[in-house]
Each structure stands twice: as C-alpha cells, then as structure tokens.
Design an enzyme around this catalytic site. Sequence first.
Site, PDB file in Angstrom:
ATOM      1  N   SER A  37       0.838  -1.236  -0.039  1.00  0.00           N
ATOM      2  CA  SER A  37      -0.062  -0.075  -0.227  1.00  0.00           C
ATOM      3  C   SER A  37       0.761   1.305   0.111  1.00  0.00           C
ATOM      4  O   SER A  37       2.133   0.930  -0.430  1.00  0.00           O
ATOM      5  CB  SER A  37      -1.143   0.011   1.421  1.00  0.00           C
ATOM      6  OG  SER A  37      -1.871   0.808   1.267  1.00  0.00           O
ATOM      7  N   ASN A  38       0.294   2.511   0.393  1.00  0.00           N
ATOM      8  CA  ASN A  38       1.055   3.772   0.525  1.00  0.00           C
ATOM      9  C   ASN A  38       0.683   4.303   1.536  1.00  0.00           C
ATOM     10  O   ASN A  38      -0.434   4.223   2.076  1.00  0.00           O
ATOM     11  CB  ASN A  38       1.091   4.322  -0.976  1.00  0.00           C
ATOM     12  CG  ASN A  38      -0.261   4.374  -1.393  1.00  0.00           C
ATOM     13  OD1 ASN A  38      -1.128   5.527  -0.799  1.00  0.00           O
ATOM     14  ND2 ASN A  38      -0.614   3.925  -2.402  1.00  0.00           N
TER      15      ASN A  38
END
Length: 224
Positions: A37-38
């Site tokens: 993810s980020n």
Amino acid sequence: MDTAGRGIMSGVVSHRLRCLITAGPTREHLDPVRFLSNGSSGKMGYALAASAVARDWQVDLVSGPVALPPPPGATVVDVVSAEDMFRACAPLFDLCDLFIAVAAVADYRPSAIAPEKLKKTGGPLRLDLVPTVDILRTLGERKRPGQVVVGFAAETLDLEANARRKLTEKNLDWIVANDVSRSGLGMNADDNAVLLLGRNGERISFGPAPKFAVAEFILGQLMR
Ligand code: CTP
C-alpha cells in the site's frame, strides 16, 4: 464544450450535478494479513467530496481504507484493492458529470494472494508483481461528450512535465499536480500546494493551504 467545466457552468447540465471521486490508498494483499500500500490518508479526496456536497452536488465517493469519517451528504463506497475500486467506479462513471481521481492507486499487485499467512523461510522472499488496472485511463477512454475528467499527479521529480504527460496520455480535461517530496504538504498531510493544468493550456498554482481550501480552489476553477 471545448473547455472543461464550461458546459456544466453554462447550464448544458440542467440536472443536479453528479460527481464521482476516488480517494485514499488501495491495498494489494499478499496473504490474508499482509498487503502492499502507500501512505495516502484520503484527506484531499474527502475534502473535495465535502466541497462538492457544499455546492449541492450529488457525490459518490469511492474510498480505499482510510481513518476518516464519511463526509456528510456523500454516498461512500468502501473498497480495498485497485480491482475493487475499478469495479465500484465503472457503473458510477457512466452516471457522473465530473470524475475526479484522487486515489493513490497501487500500480502493482502480487500475481497471486496466498490463501494462508506466508511463513518465513529464513531465505529471501521474491514477490511476483503484475500491473493493476489504471482506473483513470480506462474510464477516461470512454468519456462522453460534456463529461469532465480530472486526475491528480503525485510526483517527486519533474512535476510539471510528468503532469502534462499524464494529462495527455489519460485523455484528461484537468490535472492537479502535487509535489509529494515536500514535507508537510501533499500525501498524508493536512495542507497541500497544487499546480492545476488544463487541456486548453490553463496553468494556475494554489497553496500551500489546508486541503479544504485547495478543494474549494479546484472546484471553483473547474466551474469557471
Ligand atoms: N490512477 C488510477 N489507477 C491507477 C493508477 C493511477 O486511477 N492504477 C490515477 C490516480 O488516481 C491519479 C492519476 O491516475 O489521478 C495519476 O496517478 P499517479 O500515481 O500520479 O501516476 P501513475 O499513472 O500511476 O504513473 P506513475 O506511477 O508512473 O507516476
């Protein structure tokens, strides 16, 4: 309509304006408990949704996992992966007058999701990644006349050149470029500074300012 937004503003759209917004990160699972993810917080997309609701627009907000309350008055669809986000957006895109893709969508996902938690082996672990669907590009390809499509460009280098390339390649009316290398601004911050580029050569910068003020600026420019 040759300038994005002008048709909406000049009354070509006589119904209540409908807006689709994507926000937040996506999660691409490796196994039931781990994902790629980020650091997107969703704050910019949620601020745009709140600003659009305040204009009395009908707002569909397709959101990745975030820790924010749903904006009152918006219809929120919660999703996890890029594929989920695409599936949720596709039917809503056909109903909207304005699509704003703010989400920090993962560009790659593991080629397979292990059904059980992966065990460590002591040696290196190589991940096989495959591209995710580019939601903005795919939906932009089927844009109807009069529909306005807006992207965001999160860049750490060559902000304007990269944003201009995305404006053209993704068939956008507008792109909001933000420099995500500046600390305290952009991704996961409360404030943002943006450069708004339009397909007809418009170039306007705004900020640093709180994300709601940036949202008000963006929607104000689209409607000019
Ligand atoms: N986007 C999308 N689907 C993806 C990737 C990006 O809809 N799979 C959208 C984002 O919501 C944003 C725009 O495309 O509006 C640009 O995203 P960005 O991450 O800046 O660029 P990418 O197209 O992913 O290109 P790169 O990572 O090479 O900069």
